[in-house]
Design a protein around this motif. Structure first.
Motif, short mmCIF file in Angstrom:
data_model
loop_
_atom_site.label_atom_id
_atom_site.label_comp_id
_atom_site.label_asym_id
_atom_site.label_seq_id
_atom_site.Cartn_x
_atom_site.Cartn_y
_atom_site.Cartn_z
N VAL A 79 -99.54 -37.52 -21.71
CA VAL A 79 -99.80 -36.19 -22.82
C VAL A 79 -99.63 -36.43 -23.84
O VAL A 79 -100.24 -36.38 -24.36
N ARG A 80 -98.25 -36.52 -24.05
CA ARG A 80 -97.11 -37.26 -25.70
C ARG A 80 -97.45 -37.67 -25.77
O ARG A 80 -98.23 -38.03 -27.00
N ALA A 82 -101.22 -39.39 -26.26
CA ALA A 82 -102.67 -39.04 -25.95
C ALA A 82 -102.27 -37.97 -27.51
O ALA A 82 -103.78 -37.87 -27.91
N VAL A 83 -101.66 -36.71 -27.34
CA VAL A 83 -101.07 -36.38 -28.05
C VAL A 83 -101.03 -36.70 -29.38
O VAL A 83 -101.70 -36.65 -30.99
N ARG A 84 -100.39 -37.70 -29.49
CA ARG A 84 -99.74 -38.51 -30.55
C ARG A 84 -101.07 -40.03 -30.93
O ARG A 84 -101.54 -39.68 -32.40
N GLY A 86 -104.52 -38.38 -30.84
CA GLY A 86 -105.69 -37.67 -31.30
C GLY A 86 -104.93 -36.78 -32.40
O GLY A 86 -105.71 -37.40 -33.20
N SER A 87 -103.99 -36.60 -32.85
CA SER A 87 -103.25 -36.22 -33.95
C SER A 87 -103.97 -37.23 -35.22
O SER A 87 -103.72 -37.48 -36.36
#
Length: 95
Positions: A79-80, A82-84, A86-87
């Motif tokens: 998740v970390r 994927a968020v990195r 995406g941002s």
């Protein structure tokens, strides 16, 4: 007296801004720049999950349950990452 100081500071500020605009105009803008692909900028979510699983297994082994720590670490790491990614994509650092 205060009015003359304000006028002097205003004039100095305008001159400074004008100098910076002229200096910026001397350099060409980077019109040929394209951001790199996100695979080159950020690790994949699978790689993040693998790193999270390894770290979670170490912490889980210390606390007495390596399997549970690896599972939690893999979920959190994926998740970390994927968020990195995406941002980074939304900020325009990659495509």
């Amino acid at each position: 007296m205060p009015r003359s100081r304000i006028l002097l500071l205003s004039a100095a500020t305008l001159i400074l801004l004008n100098i910076s605009v002229v200096a910026r105009a001397q350099y060409p803008s980077n019109q040929g720049y394209y951001p790199p692909p996100c695979q080159a900028v950020t690790p994949s979510p699978v790689r993040g999950a693998a790193r999270g699983a390894a770290g979670g297994a170490m912490i889980g082994a210390i606390s007495g349950n390596a399997g549970r720590g690896a599972a939690i670490g893999a979920a959190f790491g994926g998740v970390r990452s994927a968020v990195r990614r995406g941002s980074a994509r939304s900020a325009g650092a990659c495509y």
